[in-house]
Scaffold this motif. Sequence first.
Motif, PDB file in Angstrom:
ATOM      1  N   ALA A 179       8.794  24.783  39.091  1.00 16.36           N
ATOM      2  CA  ALA A 179      10.097  25.691  39.238  1.00 16.36           C
ATOM      3  C   ALA A 179      11.123  24.886  39.815  1.00 16.36           C
ATOM      4  O   ALA A 179      12.272  24.778  39.712  1.00 16.36           O
ATOM      5  CB  ALA A 179       9.891  26.683  40.650  1.00 16.36           C
ATOM      6  N   ALA A 180      10.724  23.592  40.633  1.00 13.34           N
ATOM      7  CA  ALA A 180      11.529  22.687  41.092  1.00 13.34           C
ATOM      8  C   ALA A 180      12.088  21.787  39.675  1.00 13.34           C
ATOM      9  O   ALA A 180      13.384  21.703  39.666  1.00 13.34           O
ATOM     10  CB  ALA A 180      10.851  21.653  41.832  1.00 13.34           C
ATOM     11  N   GLU A 181      11.344  21.704  38.789  1.00 11.25           N
ATOM     12  CA  GLU A 181      11.864  21.101  37.652  1.00 11.25           C
ATOM     13  C   GLU A 181      12.751  21.771  36.937  1.00 11.25           C
ATOM     14  O   GLU A 181      13.803  21.160  36.457  1.00 11.25           O
ATOM     15  CB  GLU A 181      10.803  20.603  36.597  1.00 11.25           C
ATOM     16  N   ALA A 182      12.871  23.094  36.969  1.00  9.16           N
ATOM     17  CA  ALA A 182      13.587  23.966  36.300  1.00  9.16           C
ATOM     18  C   ALA A 182      14.889  24.304  36.946  1.00  9.16           C
ATOM     19  O   ALA A 182      15.862  24.885  36.514  1.00  9.16           O
ATOM     20  CB  ALA A 182      12.985  25.336  35.567  1.00  9.16           C
ATOM     21  N   GLY A 183      14.864  24.091  38.536  1.00  8.70           N
ATOM     22  CA  GLY A 183      15.960  24.484  39.273  1.00  8.70           C
ATOM     23  C   GLY A 183      15.931  25.917  39.608  1.00  8.70           C
ATOM     24  O   GLY A 183      16.811  26.311  39.992  1.00  8.70           O
ATOM     25  N   VAL A 184      14.693  26.633  39.757  1.00 10.89           N
ATOM     26  CA  VAL A 184      14.591  27.986  40.168  1.00 10.89           C
ATOM     27  C   VAL A 184      13.576  28.049  41.451  1.00 10.89           C
ATOM     28  O   VAL A 184      12.989  27.271  41.844  1.00 10.89           O
ATOM     29  CB  VAL A 184      13.939  28.766  39.113  1.00 10.89           C
ATOM     30  N   PHE A 185      13.523  29.289  41.859  1.00 10.30           N
ATOM     31  CA  PHE A 185      12.668  29.305  43.163  1.00 10.30           C
ATOM     32  C   PHE A 185      11.119  29.776  42.654  1.00 10.30           C
ATOM     33  O   PHE A 185      11.008  30.172  41.624  1.00 10.30           O
ATOM     34  CB  PHE A 185      13.491  30.570  44.095  1.00 10.30           C
ATOM     35  N   ALA A 186      10.387  29.639  43.760  1.00  8.95           N
ATOM     36  CA  ALA A 186       9.206  29.925  43.472  1.00  8.95           C
ATOM     37  C   ALA A 186       8.631  31.090  44.315  1.00  8.95           C
ATOM     38  O   ALA A 186       8.910  30.730  45.730  1.00  8.95           O
ATOM     39  CB  ALA A 186       8.222  28.882  43.542  1.00  8.95           C
ATOM     40  N   CYS A 187       7.942  32.097  44.104  1.00 12.76           N
ATOM     41  CA  CYS A 187       7.800  33.222  45.165  1.00 12.76           C
ATOM     42  C   CYS A 187       5.963  33.352  44.938  1.00 12.76           C
ATOM     43  O   CYS A 187       5.518  33.058  43.679  1.00 12.76           O
ATOM     44  CB  CYS A 187       8.093  34.366  44.695  1.00 12.76           C
ATOM     45  N   ASP A 188       5.263  33.301  46.197  1.00 11.95           N
ATOM     46  CA  ASP A 188       4.031  33.495  45.910  1.00 11.95           C
ATOM     47  C   ASP A 188       3.583  34.810  45.603  1.00 11.95           C
ATOM     48  O   ASP A 188       4.281  35.815  45.980  1.00 11.95           O
ATOM     49  CB  ASP A 188       3.469  32.965  47.413  1.00 11.95           C
ATOM     50  N   GLY A 189       2.458  34.857  45.130  1.00 12.24           N
ATOM     51  CA  GLY A 189       1.760  36.322  44.581  1.00 12.24           C
ATOM     52  C   GLY A 189       1.080  37.063  45.699  1.00 12.24           C
ATOM     53  O   GLY A 189       1.309  36.597  47.160  1.00 12.24           O
ATOM     54  N   ALA A 190       0.334  38.029  45.377  1.00  9.53           N
ATOM     55  CA  ALA A 190      -0.069  38.941  46.309  1.00  9.53           C
ATOM     56  C   ALA A 190      -1.530  38.626  46.991  1.00  9.53           C
ATOM     57  O   ALA A 190      -2.132  37.713  46.006  1.00  9.53           O
ATOM     58  CB  ALA A 190      -0.154  40.442  45.943  1.00  9.53           C
ATOM     59  N   PHE A 191      -1.768  38.941  48.002  1.00 14.96           N
ATOM     60  CA  PHE A 191      -3.221  38.687  48.702  1.00 14.96           C
ATOM     61  C   PHE A 191      -3.805  39.943  48.735  1.00 14.96           C
ATOM     62  O   PHE A 191      -3.277  40.903  49.485  1.00 14.96           O
ATOM     63  CB  PHE A 191      -3.018  38.137  50.010  1.00 14.96           C
ATOM     64  N   PRO A 192      -5.056  40.112  48.038  1.00 10.74           N
ATOM     65  CA  PRO A 192      -5.813  41.393  47.911  1.00 10.74           C
ATOM     66  C   PRO A 192      -6.434  42.232  48.932  1.00 10.74           C
ATOM     67  O   PRO A 192      -6.575  43.253  48.946  1.00 10.74           O
ATOM     68  CB  PRO A 192      -6.755  40.941  46.702  1.00 10.74           C
ATOM     69  N   ASP A 193      -6.584  41.134  49.924  1.00 12.07           N
ATOM     70  CA  ASP A 193      -7.438  42.067  51.254  1.00 12.07           C
ATOM     71  C   ASP A 193      -6.528  42.429  52.235  1.00 12.07           C
ATOM     72  O   ASP A 193      -6.212  41.689  53.168  1.00 12.07           O
ATOM     73  CB  ASP A 193      -8.564  41.145  51.542  1.00 12.07           C
ATOM     74  N   VAL A 194      -6.072  43.650  52.204  1.00 11.06           N
ATOM     75  CA  VAL A 194      -5.173  44.127  53.023  1.00 11.06           C
ATOM     76  C   VAL A 194      -5.688  44.035  54.390  1.00 11.06           C
ATOM     77  O   VAL A 194      -4.597  43.730  55.367  1.00 11.06           O
ATOM     78  CB  VAL A 194      -4.969  45.712  52.588  1.00 11.06           C
ATOM     79  N   GLY A 195      -6.940  44.096  54.832  1.00  9.91           N
ATOM     80  CA  GLY A 195      -7.498  43.921  56.080  1.00  9.91           C
ATOM     81  C   GLY A 195      -7.574  42.507  56.592  1.00  9.91           C
ATOM     82  O   GLY A 195      -7.886  42.318  57.684  1.00  9.91           O
ATOM     83  N   ASP A 196      -7.246  41.383  55.890  1.00 13.42           N
ATOM     84  CA  ASP A 196      -7.716  40.170  56.091  1.00 13.42           C
ATOM     85  C   ASP A 196      -6.251  39.493  56.487  1.00 13.42           C
ATOM     86  O   ASP A 196      -5.767  38.590  55.667  1.00 13.42           O
ATOM     87  CB  ASP A 196      -8.330  39.346  55.121  1.00 13.42           C
ATOM     88  N   ASP A 197      -5.797  39.599  57.926  1.00 23.32           N
ATOM     89  CA  ASP A 197      -4.576  39.092  58.185  1.00 23.32           C
ATOM     90  C   ASP A 197      -4.488  37.541  58.390  1.00 23.32           C
ATOM     91  O   ASP A 197      -3.540  36.847  57.799  1.00 23.32           O
ATOM     92  CB  ASP A 197      -4.004  39.445  59.655  1.00 23.32           C
ATOM     93  N   GLU A 198      -5.653  37.033  58.622  1.00 20.63           N
ATOM     94  CA  GLU A 198      -5.745  35.620  58.566  1.00 20.63           C
ATOM     95  C   GLU A 198      -5.715  34.868  57.572  1.00 20.63           C
ATOM     96  O   GLU A 198      -5.188  33.686  57.120  1.00 20.63           O
ATOM     97  CB  GLU A 198      -6.865  35.001  59.560  1.00 20.63           C
ATOM     98  N   GLY A 199      -6.380  35.626  56.361  1.00 23.84           N
ATOM     99  CA  GLY A 199      -6.570  35.130  54.929  1.00 23.84           C
ATOM    100  C   GLY A 199      -5.080  35.230  54.329  1.00 23.84           C
ATOM    101  O   GLY A 199      -4.668  34.152  53.812  1.00 23.84           O
TER     102      GLY A 199
END
Length: 287
Positions: A179-199
């Motif tokens: 993303a940095a090479e292309a000059g665009v932003f990067a957004c992280d994907g989803a975390f599947p375990d809805v009950g694992d706040d610390e994860g």
Amino acid sequence: MRSKLFVPGARPELFDKAMAGAADALSLDLEDSVPEAGKAAARVQVAAFLRRDDVAASGRLLIVRSNGAASAHFAADLAAVALPSVWLLNLPKVESAAQVRDAAAALERAEAGNGVTRPIGLLLNIETPRGLRQAAELAAAHPRVAGLQLGLGDLFAPNGIARTAANVHATLFALRMAAAEAGVFACDGAFPDVGDDEGFRAEARMARELGFIGKSCIHPRQVGLANAAFDVSDDAVEEARRIVAAAAAAAAQGRGAFLFEGRMIDLPFLRRAEALLAGASRTRAAS
């Protein structure tokens, strides 16, 4: 865009609830969360929501994840949702620059058909080994590309890759550099375990430290966690303002690098301060 909440397109009863929530962006999903038999109905429901006057006037950052460009649903998806209220089209499983260019051309045609005058950007999902290997090329394939989004579930699970901290960090770093090479932003994907706040927090902190702008959420309870992880403190904003002001004073004296509160500041650090201010301004305007 600290938080981006996925909202299943087949669940119209959730649309207004999501609008009333704290997510910086809503991503109405026509792909993975919608069964094949429900694709057409979901498309109609999402389009009706996006056409509502109150939604169009809300100023919310609205994203639609379409079905893949090679799917039988793609053309109909674009014809339905290429609307003035949509800011980004989230394109899944992108693997080639030609795919990006073809999708951009199809989006342009759909915009023309719907009378859209502000171009809708592309958010590319990087969720295959080939996509990750070519991520920088994909991000630079067309001016409409605004950002890259990581899909760890699709990338790891089919290939037997454990979701360990080391593996996640390596993949986040690779995507961020592309993303940095292309000059665009990067957004992280989803975390599947809805009950694992610390994860969730652990992955969000990792992404934040690597310069990602935010994290995807699959449940409203994750939104607050993402907002907290990617929020910019008032102290950081004020420091960035002082750096920008000091840079202007140094430039007036013909200096590109200068000491700021005991630290040497040059162009990369100035650009970081400017980006921080711009991001904080967008976030606070949306809240």
